[in-house]
Design a protein around this motif. Structure first.
Motif, PDB file in Angstrom:
ATOM      1  N   THR A  28      49.571   0.460 -42.661  1.00 44.69           N
ATOM      2  CA  THR A  28      49.544   1.872 -42.243  1.00 44.69           C
ATOM      3  C   THR A  28      49.770   2.069 -40.745  1.00 44.69           C
ATOM      4  O   THR A  28      50.181   3.139 -40.320  1.00 44.69           O
ATOM      5  N   ASP A  30      47.433   2.339 -38.694  1.00 42.06           N
ATOM      6  CA  ASP A  30      46.328   3.188 -38.236  1.00 42.06           C
ATOM      7  C   ASP A  30      45.024   2.438 -38.534  1.00 42.06           C
ATOM      8  O   ASP A  30      44.693   2.195 -39.702  1.00 42.06           O
ATOM      9  N   TRP A  32      41.858   3.256 -38.198  1.00 43.49           N
ATOM     10  CA  TRP A  32      40.780   3.984 -38.890  1.00 43.49           C
ATOM     11  C   TRP A  32      41.112   4.163 -40.364  1.00 43.49           C
ATOM     12  O   TRP A  32      40.265   4.021 -41.240  1.00 43.49           O
ATOM     13  N   LEU A  33      42.395   4.465 -40.587  1.00 38.81           N
ATOM     14  CA  LEU A  33      42.837   4.583 -41.978  1.00 38.81           C
ATOM     15  C   LEU A  33      42.699   3.233 -42.685  1.00 38.81           C
ATOM     16  O   LEU A  33      42.324   3.156 -43.861  1.00 38.81           O
ATOM     17  N   ASP A  36      39.301   2.769 -43.802  1.00 35.97           N
ATOM     18  CA  ASP A  36      39.032   3.625 -44.964  1.00 35.97           C
ATOM     19  C   ASP A  36      39.617   3.005 -46.229  1.00 35.97           C
ATOM     20  O   ASP A  36      38.980   3.004 -47.287  1.00 35.97           O
ATOM     21  N   SER A  70      46.946   2.477 -50.675  1.00 33.05           N
ATOM     22  CA  SER A  70      47.835   2.812 -49.564  1.00 33.05           C
ATOM     23  C   SER A  70      49.079   3.522 -50.088  1.00 33.05           C
ATOM     24  O   SER A  70      49.530   4.518 -49.508  1.00 33.05           O
ATOM     25  N   ARG A  73      48.342   7.080 -51.108  1.00 27.73           N
ATOM     26  CA  ARG A  73      48.197   7.913 -49.929  1.00 27.73           C
ATOM     27  C   ARG A  73      49.577   8.288 -49.406  1.00 27.73           C
ATOM     28  O   ARG A  73      49.848   9.417 -49.045  1.00 27.73           O
ATOM     29  N   GLU A  81      53.839  12.888 -42.975  1.00 31.36           N
ATOM     30  CA  GLU A  81      53.625  11.654 -42.232  1.00 31.36           C
ATOM     31  C   GLU A  81      54.898  10.848 -42.063  1.00 31.36           C
ATOM     32  O   GLU A  81      54.876   9.630 -42.112  1.00 31.36           O
TER      33      GLU A  81
END
Lengths: 166, 369
Positions: A28, A30, A32-33, A36, A70, A73, A81
């Motif tokens: 990703t 990211d 923080w993602l 998660d 993933s 998402r 995105e």
């Protein structure tokens, strides 16, 4: 889940957490993602722990959950995105070398989910084509063709061009 | 791409990813999420039960002579897919898996046996709906069966099989237990299923790839139960089916009905999941051996379902003792459990109805593996 299962799962989670977060980050870009996603994957594994612990390769099982999460998402949020446009010219200034890493992640984000997963598992996870195929539920031929397409896209991106000149 | 380029990509990925700062593992947060997920599932089931109860009530008022449990729909007998494998006809059908006279329990059966529960609703993020796979003959040419509980609007469903075959599936809308389900089913070969594709209601292409392990005969996933992917919403019912003590040691056993099938759990830690059988005419038993750390078997439990009319059971054991048991109803199905200590085995099991008439007399018992 009884006390023994709970303790067993806790051990499993603590030992696998860093690798799963890193896999999520590679997929990703990211952090923080990524945490998660890792948490989502482990929560699913916790719910089906009796099944996961009996799997031949529990790591592969949890990685697969993370990759699917993933991808889901990506499907849900794709319009909002899209990867930002890649720079048209190579990044020549040494002062921006630090930013090159995120350019690589941006280039990865520009790939379709399966191509991105193949690249990450092959080159970061150091998995064989057969292992990647088993993880993604496709054939080795598909892994090779997806990798070829992804590498062709990355080759023209500034991020990878710069990487070679470093 | 040349080798140096691949090496550069590998190095840069490791530089970027391996240096990322990682927070400590949020173990308690994961346990909390698990608890929250179960709570959501239970709430969903409660809502579903309320809706079913309302629907059954409406049906009963509108058509007093009609059995609300009977599957109805365009396909006779609830059949939504059929074919021939190894010279034998197979049928996938929607059916009520509860005993007559109890609350309805919708499911899918293969040739009238080995059921999987059907649940309304889909988990968020699902593209096709809930898919389920069952491999009764792993490794053999006609290895297993699959069905997809489709989301509304999903069409042009195609199963891509591991042997290169593509099957265009015909979804069938069926009503079972007063609920409508759109189902598509097929048989798959030992090479498994590589992908299921479809079109969304908006015409977008959809794809779903099942876990490769579903089709690997060596995988522990192939433990004889249905493998439910995507649509595993939660357990439909659970409850205690028996308790007692052997040699002064107490024991208890409960059954759950859910995405893992029919699962028996003992307080001592032994467990076993099977497909959900259709309501028994006599009794259906599943032996569960239980040992302690040394591995030697000390108890064997025989949990199972019994004829809905059964009010009590009498078991005769090889050591000359008898046990009297009362069945318990869980999820609209009547269960019992017989616990036998090491060295003894059941020799006769008799089922009685409320008038003390013998419903069934069983003298043959499944072998303990």
């Amino acid at each position: 889940m009884n006390g023994k299962d709970r303790e067993q799962f806790r051990e499993f989670m603590v030992s696998r957490w860093p690798e799963l977060v890193r896999l999520g980050y590679a997929l990703t870009g990211d952090r923080w993602l990524a945490e998660d996603l890792a948490q989502t994957a482990l929560a699913s594994a916790c719910t089906a722990w009796w099944r996961v612990r009996r799997a031949d390769d529990p790591d592969a099982y949890v990685r697969r959950i993370l990759i699917n999460a993933s991808n889901r998402r990506f499907r849900r949020r794709r319009p909002a995105e899209e990867a930002r446009p890649l720079p048209e010219a190579p990044l020549a200034d040494p002062a921006v070398l630090a930013g090159q890493r995120s350019d690589l992640m941006a280039a990865l984000r520009g790939l379709p989910p399966r191509q991105r997963a193949v690249i990450v598992l092959r080159y970061w996870g150091d998995l064989s084509d057969a292992q990647v195929a088993a993880l993604l539920g496709c054939s080795e031929g598909t892994v090779r063709s997806q990798a070829w397409r992804a590498l062709a896209k990355l080759r023209v991106s500034a991020a990878l061009v710069d990487g070679e000149s470093r | 791409m040349k080798l140096p380029e691949e090496a550069a990509l590998r190095r840069r990925l490791h530089e970027e990813v391996d240096l990322a700062e990682i927070s400590p593992a949020p173990v308690e947060a994961v346990f909390r999420r698990r608890r929250a997920a179960w709570a959501r599932r239970l709430a969903l089931i409660s809502c579903g039960v309320a809706v079913i109860a309302a629907a059954v009530g409406v049906l009963a008022v509108r058509a007093p002579g009609r059995t609300p449990h009977a599957p109805t729909g365009p396909a006779g007998g609830g059949v939504f897919a059929s074919g021939t494998a190894n010279g034998r006809v197979w049928r996938l059908a929607a059916a009520d898996l509860a005993d007559a006279g109890y609350r309805c329990l919708p499911g899918v059966v293969v040739n009238g046996q080995n059921g999987d529960l059907l649940q309304r609703g889909f988990l968020p993020g699902l593209v096709l709906g809930g898919a389920a796979f069952w491999a009764p003959y792993p490794g053999r040419p006609a290895a297993g069966f699959a069905f997809v509980h489709l989301r509304p609007g999903v069409s042009r469903v195609t199963a891509h099989l591991g042997d290169g075959t593509r099957l265009l599936l015909r979804p069938v809308t069926l009503t079972v237990c007063g609920q409508r389900f759109r189902l598509a089913g097929f048989r798959y070969p030992r090479q498994g299923v590589t992908q299921i594709t479809a079109r969304s209601a908006q015409g977008r292409p959809l794809g779903y790839t099942p876990l490769a392990d579903y089709f690997n005969p060596a995988s522990p996933l192939q433990d004889g139960t249905w493998m439910n992917d995507q649509g595993a919403v939660g357990n439909v019912a659970s409850g205690q089916i028996g308790s007692g003590s052997i040699g002064g040691a107490p024991w208890g056993m409960q059954v759950t009905l859910g995405p893992n099938g029919e699962c028996f759990y003992s307080q001592a830690g032994a467990s076993l999941c099977t497909t959900v059988g259709v309501p028994s005419k006599g009794a259906s038993l599943t032996p569960i051996p239980f040992g302690v750390s040394g591995g030697a078997v000390i108890w064997i439990w025989y949990p199972g379902t019994v004829d809905a009319r059964t009010t009590h059971l009498l078991a005769h054991l090889s050591n000359g003792t008898t046990r009297r048991m009362a069945p318990a109803v869980v999820g609209g199905r009547k269960y019992f459990v017989l616990a036998v200590a090491k060295g003894a085995r059941p020799t006769r099991l008799t089922l009685y109805d409320t008038h003390r008439h013998v419903l069934a007399d069983i003298t043959s018992f499944p072998r303990v593996k």
